[in-house]
Write a protein that holds these residues in place. Structure first.
Motif, short mmCIF file in Angstrom:
data_model
loop_
_atom_site.label_atom_id
_atom_site.label_comp_id
_atom_site.label_asym_id
_atom_site.label_seq_id
_atom_site.Cartn_x
_atom_site.Cartn_y
_atom_site.Cartn_z
N ILE A 1 14.00 10.40 -6.70
CA ILE A 1 14.67 10.44 -7.75
C ILE A 1 14.03 11.85 -9.33
O ILE A 1 12.87 12.12 -9.04
CB ILE A 1 12.92 8.85 -7.81
N ASP A 2 15.61 11.45 -10.50
CA ASP A 2 15.49 12.41 -11.21
C ASP A 2 14.08 11.94 -12.06
O ASP A 2 14.80 10.54 -12.62
CB ASP A 2 16.41 12.18 -11.87
N LYS A 3 13.11 12.77 -12.63
CA LYS A 3 12.08 12.03 -13.29
C LYS A 3 12.01 11.79 -14.36
O LYS A 3 11.89 10.85 -15.46
CB LYS A 3 11.22 13.40 -13.53
N SER A 4 13.70 12.16 -14.99
CA SER A 4 14.37 12.76 -16.58
C SER A 4 14.78 10.77 -16.61
O SER A 4 15.31 10.65 -17.65
CB SER A 4 15.65 13.13 -16.96
N LEU B 1 0.80 -1.31 -0.48
CA LEU B 1 0.14 -0.08 -0.07
C LEU B 1 0.81 1.12 0.41
O LEU B 1 0.41 2.17 -0.44
CB LEU B 1 -0.82 -0.33 1.29
N GLY B 2 2.29 1.69 1.02
CA GLY B 2 2.93 2.06 1.12
C GLY B 2 3.01 2.98 -0.14
O GLY B 2 3.60 3.67 -0.60
N PHE B 3 4.17 1.36 -0.72
CA PHE B 3 4.40 1.97 -2.30
C PHE B 3 3.25 2.44 -2.85
O PHE B 3 4.09 3.06 -3.73
CB PHE B 3 5.38 0.63 -2.97
N ASN B 4 3.12 1.99 -3.46
CA ASN B 4 1.64 2.33 -4.48
C ASN B 4 1.12 3.51 -4.17
O ASN B 4 0.88 4.43 -5.47
CB ASN B 4 0.13 1.39 -4.97
N ILE B 5 0.97 4.04 -2.43
CA ILE B 5 0.52 5.42 -2.82
C ILE B 5 1.83 6.41 -3.21
O ILE B 5 1.07 7.55 -3.73
CB ILE B 5 0.26 5.38 -1.29
N ALA B 6 2.50 6.16 -2.62
CA ALA B 6 3.93 7.05 -2.79
C ALA B 6 4.57 7.68 -4.21
O ALA B 6 3.77 8.35 -4.86
CB ALA B 6 5.13 6.68 -2.00
N TYR B 7 3.77 5.96 -4.80
CA TYR B 7 4.52 6.14 -6.36
C TYR B 7 3.55 7.18 -6.88
O TYR B 7 3.67 7.70 -7.49
CB TYR B 7 4.16 5.01 -7.21
N HIS C 1 2.75 10.02 -10.35
CA HIS C 1 1.04 10.63 -11.01
C HIS C 1 0.64 12.09 -10.83
O HIS C 1 -0.25 12.50 -11.48
CB HIS C 1 0.42 9.67 -10.78
N VAL C 2 1.11 12.84 -10.04
CA VAL C 2 -0.07 13.95 -9.60
C VAL C 2 1.26 15.00 -10.42
O VAL C 2 1.76 14.98 -9.42
CB VAL C 2 0.51 13.85 -7.88
N ARG C 3 1.04 15.68 -11.06
CA ARG C 3 2.57 16.54 -11.27
C ARG C 3 2.11 17.90 -10.74
O ARG C 3 3.30 18.18 -10.52
CB ARG C 3 2.16 16.71 -13.53
N SER C 4 1.17 18.52 -10.50
CA SER C 4 1.59 20.30 -9.73
C SER C 4 1.70 19.61 -7.88
O SER C 4 1.54 17.72 -7.26
CB SER C 4 0.06 20.67 -9.34
N LEU C 5 2.71 20.49 -7.49
CA LEU C 5 3.37 20.01 -6.40
C LEU C 5 2.13 20.56 -5.22
O LEU C 5 2.21 19.81 -4.06
CB LEU C 5 4.32 21.62 -6.06
N LEU C 6 1.08 21.36 -6.08
CA LEU C 6 0.03 21.97 -4.97
C LEU C 6 -0.41 20.78 -4.08
O LEU C 6 -1.13 20.37 -3.21
CB LEU C 6 -0.53 23.16 -5.37
N TRP C 7 -1.33 19.66 -5.07
CA TRP C 7 -1.89 19.23 -5.43
C TRP C 7 -0.94 17.30 -4.48
O TRP C 7 -1.60 16.82 -3.96
CB TRP C 7 -2.80 18.51 -6.80
#
Length: 309
Positions: free
Chosen positions: A203-206, A106-112, A117-123
């Motif tokens: 982790i670097d998104k690139s 659960l923790g790995f999938n929620i963090a992932y 998948h959530v692009r906005s830092l505010l979100w």
């Protein structure tokens, strides 16, 4: 000549430090000791000293009315000979292993999801705070809230019967090992989410984009890039969850309805019966087991080295 120059350059790079550099290093070491000194003192006073007292008491003899200072191994011998104690340790380890596995998934999938998948830092911050909302209430309230939900006439059983899925209430939902695991997962999943989230955020998104451009699928990208780079968070979360489960007794006693037990609950019963030496011996063995488990995790993942990167 090139080899000679390279060797000469290497010798220049390996030149001994100057006196000023050595003085700066010693000054930095002294500053580090001054910074860690108060924490070390607190740990020695409030953890080391009590553990020494518990260790000493574990070798004492006792009667119904008093503790007799001695140096005997009877408390440990009785502990290892007892089949009941062995089953209690196996029960605690079983709960720790199952809860660790469920909270890890659960923790790995929620963090992932939050990181990639959530692009906005505010979100990201908003959804992360939503995960922490349950912690604004007491652990006891959050745990007891499962009783009317999982009970024989609870919300879940009524929903199943109303939908025609079952013809009678499911008995295993409450006052069972299942209820204990559900409560543990509810209470401790956040302790797995937070460190994994922190590791994944670094982790670097690139790297993921490069892997996708090279033709790697999502599963391979997670297995070969995200998972190895998140191992520090996984290790820290595992330590939190395992130590919390192994040291708990209230959840087992309440959610199992007295049908299950743990080492800590048995230890509390011994303390209530004024059997301090056997309780101290059980506590020492529990500390050793948890320490070995934590040491095994830290041996697999060098947390200090990974955090220094």
């Amino acid at each position: 000549m090139a080899l000679f120059n390279h060797t000469a350059d290497g010798a220049m790079d390996a030149a001994p430090p100057t006196a000023e550099q050595l003085a700066d290093e010693r000054s930095g070491e002294r500053a580090s000791w001054w910074q860690t000194g108060p924490l070390v003192a607190v740990l020695l006073l409030f953890f080391g000293l009590p553990m020494l007292v518990v260790l000493a008491v574990s070798f004492f003899d006792f009667s119904r009315t008093e503790i007799i200072p001695a140096f005997i191994f009877d408390n440990y011998i009785d502990l290892f000979r007892s089949q009941v104690t062995l089953r209690l340790y196996l029960s605690s380890l079983k709960f720790a292993a199952i809860v660790w596995l469920v909270t890890l998934v659960l923790g790995f999938n929620i963090a992932y999801f939050l990181v990639f998948h959530v692009r906005s830092l505010l979100w990201q911050i908003g959804l992360f705070l939503v995960c922490t909302v349950p912690f604004l209430t007491s652990n006891i309230i959050r745990m007891i809230s499962w009783i009317p939900f999982l009970g024989r006439n609870g919300i879940f059983n009524q929903a199943l019967e109303g939908a025609g899925i079952t013809s009678q209430p499911l008995e295993f939902l409450l006052f069972s090992d299942f209820a204990v695991i559900v409560a543990y997962v509810h209470l401790f999943t956040l302790f797995m989410v937070v460190p994994i989230f922190n590791s994944m955020a670094r982790i670097d998104k690139s790297l993921l984009e490069a892997a996708r451009d090279a033709g790697a699928g999502r599963f391979r990208t997670v297995a070969e890039i995200v998972l190895p780079l998140s191992k520090t968070g996984i290790a820290l979360g595992s330590i939190f969850v395992i130590t919390l489960v192994m040291g708990d007794s209230f959840v087992v006693r309440t959610m199992s309805g007295g049908q299950s037990a743990s080492v800590v609950s048995a230890l509390q019963n011994e303390v209530a019966a004024l059997q301090y030496p056997p309780a101290a011996a059980s506590a020492v063995i529990m500390v050793i087991i948890v320490t070995l488990m934590v040491a095994g995790i830290l041996r697999l993942v060098d947390v200090r080295k990974e955090l220094a990167r």
